[in-house]
Scaffold this motif. Sequence first.
Motif: not given
Length: 328
Positions: A60-61, A63-64, A67-68, A123, A126-127, A181
């Motif tokens: 998850a991190v 991929e985040w 995206q960032a 940014q 991250m949720s 984050t």
Amino acid sequence: MTPPANAPTFLAQHGWEGAEIQPLAGDASFRRYFRVLSEGRRAVLMDAPPPHEDPRPFVAVAEWLAQAGLSAPRILARDLERGLLLLDDLGDSRLRETLDIAPEREIELYEIAVDLLVHLHRQPPMSGLRPHGLDQWLDEVSLFPDWYCPAVGLDVDGAGFRDAWTAVLRPVANDGRAPVTVLRDFHAENIMLVDGRAGVEHFGLLDFQDAVAGHAAYDLASVLEDARRDVTPSVERAMLKRYKEAAGEGERFEAAYWALAAQRNTRILGVFTRLWKRDNKPHYTNFQPRMWGLLERNLAHPALGPVRDWFDRHLSAEHRAAAWAQAA
């Protein structure tokens, strides 16, 4: 560092049948890493065995971060139930060894590291990340009286320790900054120099699965007060100034920096002692002299007064060095 028994089957299912699997690295957790070689291709196999490890946060991190606009290993294949990931291989050029060979690049490369954090902190966080605030800081720092002090034969005032840290850290927690984050292990052995990339993408990031939502000063302290290499104090001051100017921060941020640096360094003294005593990994005590040097510098800051007083009452100079000396 024997590959997991199901690794060849996993690799074959994803186009890497017959690949050579070479030991690459282990770390303080149960995770292990292997380099996979096949027909001129290479990748990294992460073995994160359940129930001890869960690869989902890493995925998850990663991929985040992509995206960032940051560089993290792409996930080439995954078997989450068995804890196996096949990742992009970011190479062998870690920041630590690069600076060992070329110390004249220290300012250049730490400027990129600081700029990376400025970019990251701009940014929205991250949720779904766990909070990293006062309660967590106090729980983490308790590893010092729980593990370090008994290892050097001390029975200390744990309640007073927590009260001192509360007095130092509560103003940081209540300074009104929105969380960012926080990668938590942003240091010279988790930063890769990746060929063919520039700017903040010049660095590939590793070991970020424990990311949290917390204070912007934490990762800055992590990279500038590194357990694994000495950062020149003048470089630390220059990079702190660079971050403050880029992020529009002032003296309150600097006080938070020194408080969280002290919190992190005290926690690490406890963590490395636990790795020695509980997990039979005595080599982690080799870092204790550096950690004490960093912590002593932190404690000299006026904002650390209550914690400095506690240390002066409870730990003599001998006890501040004893854990690593005994293990040597």
